[in-house]
Design an enzyme around this catalytic site. Structure first.
Site, PDB file in Angstrom:
ATOM      1  N   HIS A   1      24.203 -21.612 -32.334  1.00 22.10           N
ATOM      2  CA  HIS A   1      24.385 -20.416 -33.166  1.00 22.10           C
ATOM      3  C   HIS A   1      25.884 -20.188 -33.392  1.00 22.10           C
ATOM      4  CE1 HIS A   1      20.209 -19.800 -32.650  1.00 22.10           C
ATOM      5  NE2 HIS A   1      20.201 -18.756 -31.838  1.00 22.10           N
TER       6      HIS A   1
ATOM      7  N   CYS B   1      19.675 -15.148 -27.470  1.00 18.44           N
ATOM      8  CA  CYS B   1      20.554 -16.319 -27.588  1.00 18.44           C
ATOM      9  C   CYS B   1      21.822 -16.073 -28.420  1.00 18.44           C
ATOM     10  CB  CYS B   1      19.771 -17.493 -28.152  1.00 18.44           C
ATOM     11  SG  CYS B   1      18.689 -17.063 -29.517  1.00 18.44           S
TER      12      CYS B   1
HETATM   13  P1  NAP Z   1       7.938 -21.936 -28.295  1.00 19.05           P
HETATM   14  O1  NAP Z   1       8.659 -23.196 -28.555  1.00 19.05           O
HETATM   15  O2  NAP Z   1       7.058 -21.382 -29.327  1.00 19.05           O
HETATM   16  O3  NAP Z   1       7.114 -22.103 -26.906  1.00 19.05           O
HETATM   17  C1  NAP Z   1       6.212 -21.136 -26.458  1.00 19.05           C
HETATM   18  C2  NAP Z   1       5.614 -21.519 -25.106  1.00 19.05           C
HETATM   19  O4  NAP Z   1       4.702 -20.490 -24.675  1.00 19.05           O
HETATM   20  C3  NAP Z   1       4.804 -22.794 -25.100  1.00 19.05           C
HETATM   21  O5  NAP Z   1       4.866 -23.390 -23.818  1.00 19.05           O
HETATM   22  C4  NAP Z   1       3.383 -22.315 -25.348  1.00 19.05           C
HETATM   23  O6  NAP Z   1       2.390 -23.150 -24.745  1.00 19.05           O
HETATM   24  C5  NAP Z   1       3.373 -21.001 -24.612  1.00 19.05           C
HETATM   25  N1  NAP Z   1       2.420 -20.054 -25.270  1.00 19.05           N
HETATM   26  C6  NAP Z   1       2.273 -19.833 -26.591  1.00 19.05           C
HETATM   27  N2  NAP Z   1       1.309 -18.904 -26.821  1.00 19.05           N
HETATM   28  C7  NAP Z   1       0.852 -18.534 -25.615  1.00 19.05           C
HETATM   29  C8  NAP Z   1      -0.144 -17.627 -25.176  1.00 19.05           C
HETATM   30  N3  NAP Z   1      -0.887 -16.890 -26.019  1.00 19.05           N
HETATM   31  N4  NAP Z   1      -0.347 -17.494 -23.853  1.00 19.05           N
HETATM   32  C9  NAP Z   1       0.393 -18.198 -22.990  1.00 19.05           C
HETATM   33  N5  NAP Z   1       1.344 -19.093 -23.352  1.00 19.05           N
HETATM   34  C10 NAP Z   1       1.576 -19.255 -24.633  1.00 19.05           C
HETATM   35  O7  NAP Z   1       8.987 -20.741 -27.990  1.00 19.05           O
HETATM   36  P2  NAP Z   1      10.488 -20.833 -27.403  1.00 19.05           P
HETATM   37  O8  NAP Z   1      11.483 -20.940 -28.490  1.00 19.05           O
HETATM   38  O9  NAP Z   1      10.516 -21.806 -26.299  1.00 19.05           O
HETATM   39  O10 NAP Z   1      10.689 -19.345 -26.843  1.00 19.05           O
HETATM   40  C11 NAP Z   1      10.097 -18.908 -25.631  1.00 19.05           C
HETATM   41  C12 NAP Z   1      10.669 -17.531 -25.292  1.00 19.05           C
HETATM   42  O11 NAP Z   1      12.094 -17.627 -25.094  1.00 19.05           O
HETATM   43  C13 NAP Z   1      10.448 -16.491 -26.398  1.00 19.05           C
HETATM   44  O12 NAP Z   1      10.196 -15.239 -25.820  1.00 19.05           O
HETATM   45  C14 NAP Z   1      11.798 -16.487 -27.126  1.00 19.05           C
HETATM   46  O13 NAP Z   1      12.047 -15.280 -27.782  1.00 19.05           O
HETATM   47  C15 NAP Z   1      12.772 -16.716 -25.977  1.00 19.05           C
HETATM   48  N6  NAP Z   1      14.057 -17.316 -26.347  1.00 19.05           N
HETATM   49  C16 NAP Z   1      14.109 -18.411 -27.153  1.00 19.05           C
HETATM   50  C17 NAP Z   1      15.363 -18.964 -27.467  1.00 19.05           C
HETATM   51  C18 NAP Z   1      15.518 -20.181 -28.342  1.00 19.05           C
HETATM   52  O14 NAP Z   1      16.663 -20.520 -28.674  1.00 19.05           O
HETATM   53  N7  NAP Z   1      14.436 -20.859 -28.730  1.00 19.05           N
HETATM   54  C19 NAP Z   1      16.510 -18.407 -26.938  1.00 19.05           C
HETATM   55  C20 NAP Z   1      16.404 -17.293 -26.100  1.00 19.05           C
HETATM   56  C21 NAP Z   1      15.184 -16.771 -25.813  1.00 19.05           C
HETATM   57  P3  NAP Z   1       1.523 -24.208 -25.612  1.00 19.05           P
HETATM   58  O15 NAP Z   1       2.450 -25.328 -25.966  1.00 19.05           O
HETATM   59  O16 NAP Z   1       0.468 -24.602 -24.649  1.00 19.05           O
HETATM   60  O17 NAP Z   1       1.014 -23.465 -26.805  1.00 19.05           O
END
Ligand code: NAP
Length: 354
Positions: free
Chosen positions: A245, A153
């Site tokens: 950011h 990001c």
């Molecule tokens: P998050 O809010 O922590 O969400 C994680 C998601 O994955 C939830 O739907 C969760 O489901 C699921 N999950 C968690 N543990 C799991 C497991 N063991 N097996 C299968 N599913 C699982 O994270 P996020 O910020 O959305 O980020 C998701 C991805 O995008 C990451 O790889 C991150 O690095 C990337 N990313 C994030 C951003 C940002 O700005 N946030 C930007 C670019 C890229 P439950 O709710 O059921 O636990």
């Protein structure tokens, strides 16, 4: 009588209950070409309806069409030919590869495959030619589907600002210091006691990702990725901002161009999404603000529906020649919106398996 059949392409979202997953659901709800058909999350959520499983954290309400969809588990057989992944890195690897092996087009936000030698790390305005790597991917892996990633990001907004400068003048070296929003760490993310009244000067692996991804994105593809040769250093900080950011950049450009020429290069920048008029494309990928105190997250992160990078404070730098500030939305253009734009490019270029 109007044809009421929904002919949009059904898509699945993996990690649908998280910060980025929720953005996917929100952005896809009004999408002209794609329709959310399947939502997938962890064991914690499966078996529930999406509305029940999700702690919805976005300002607008949860879209009605998503609320009653069942949350599926990762082993479920999906019907959607297009899949968006917002999985945590630790679990993404095998699941994403399986989706591509099964013949789906997988668009991933996760870092796991971004630097793979046969996986495009794509910003359609910056490196649409990297799509050529899919031929090698198909040959290497024997998949009938495909896997494409979008950048970290912070890297995406940095690179959207660097690309016009690299094309117009050439970049020798740069230093970037980020001030990254808390939503970048997912939900619940960084504990509030670490964030209130504080700045955390460390985000694990972020500085490495920003640097290596920037080189891949600004580099070429000639049967293999050829990284750009730019000297770069990054400092990454977490700050108590909700979304958006902010990045302070000092840069050495070939020929030390005048600041007006630098501003003009930003303003004139357009790419494939603008030529093709893709539904999520910002009219201007880089928007320049002239006020001396912009861009700011609260005021500027939603520029062009969160799909543009906003540049300001273009001024001389005694160290490297030129400096500026760039800001962008981390869960829209920095994540879900970036994946959707990639999928739109694939649809119009006839690269989706539908
Ligand atoms: P998050 O809010 O922590 O969400 C994680 C998601 O994955 C939830 O739907 C969760 O489901 C699921 N999950 C968690 N543990 C799991 C497991 N063991 N097996 C299968 N599913 C699982 O994270 P996020 O910020 O959305 O980020 C998701 C991805 O995008 C990451 O790889 C991150 O690095 C990337 N990313 C994030 C951003 C940002 O700005 N946030 C930007 C670019 C890229 P439950 O709710 O059921 O636990």
């Amino acid at each position: 009588m109007a044809n009421l059949k929904d002919e949009r392409i059904p898509v699945a979202v993996l990690g649908a209950t998280g910060s980025v997953g929720q953005r996917f659901v929100q952005l896809l709800a009004r999408h002209p070409w794609f329709r959310v058909a399947e939502l997938v999350a962890s064991d914690r959520s499966t078996g529930k309806r999406y509305g029940e499983a999700t702690d919805w954290r976005l300002d607008a309400s949860m879209p009605d069409e998503a609320r009653d969809l069942p949350v599926r588990d990762y082993d479920a057989q999906l019907d959607s030919p297009v899949v968006f992944s917002a999985l945590p890195g630790e679990v993404a690897g095998e699941i994403e590869q399986r989706m591509a092996r099964e013949g789906r087009a997988l668009f991933s936000n996760t870092s796991t495959h971004r630097m793979d030698p046969d996986v495009p790390l794509l910003i359609p305005e910056v490196n649409p030619g990297h799509v050529a790597a899919l031929e090698t991917q198909r040959r290497n892996r024997g998949w009938s589907g495909l896997l494409v990633t979008n950048p970290n990001c912070s890297a995406i907004h940095l690179v959207l600002a660097l690309k016009p400068l690299h094309d117009a003048f050439g970049i020798d070296a740069l230093a970037v210091t980020t001030m990254q929003a808390v939503s970048g760490a997912g939900y619940p993310g960084v504990p509030s006691l670490d964030m209130i009244d504080n700045v955390v000067p460390f985000i694990p692996t972020e500085e490495e990702k920003m640097t290596e991804e920037t080189m891949k994105l600004l580099g070429g593809y000639d049967g293999g990725f050829v990284p750009a040769a730019i000297t770069m250093t990054a400092h990454c900080n977490r700050v108590p901002v909700r979304d958006g950011h902010t990045e302070c950049v000092s840069i050495r450009l070939h020929g030390e161009p005048p600041l007006d020429d630098v501003a003009e290069a930003f303003r004139a920048f357009r790419g494939r999404p603008q030529e093709l008029d893709l539904p999520s494309a910002p009219k201007q990928p880089v928007v320049v603000r002239d006020e001396r105190n912009r861009p700011q997250p609260v005021l500027d992160r939603d520029t062009e529906q969160g799909m543009a990078s906003v540049v300001g404070r273009i001024r001389p730098c005694p160290l490297l020649g030129t400096k500026f500030v760039v800001l962008g939305h981390n869960t829209i253009r920095g994540a879900a919106g970036a994946s959707i734009l990639n999928a739109e490019l694939f649809k119009l270029e006839g690269l989706l398996p539908v």
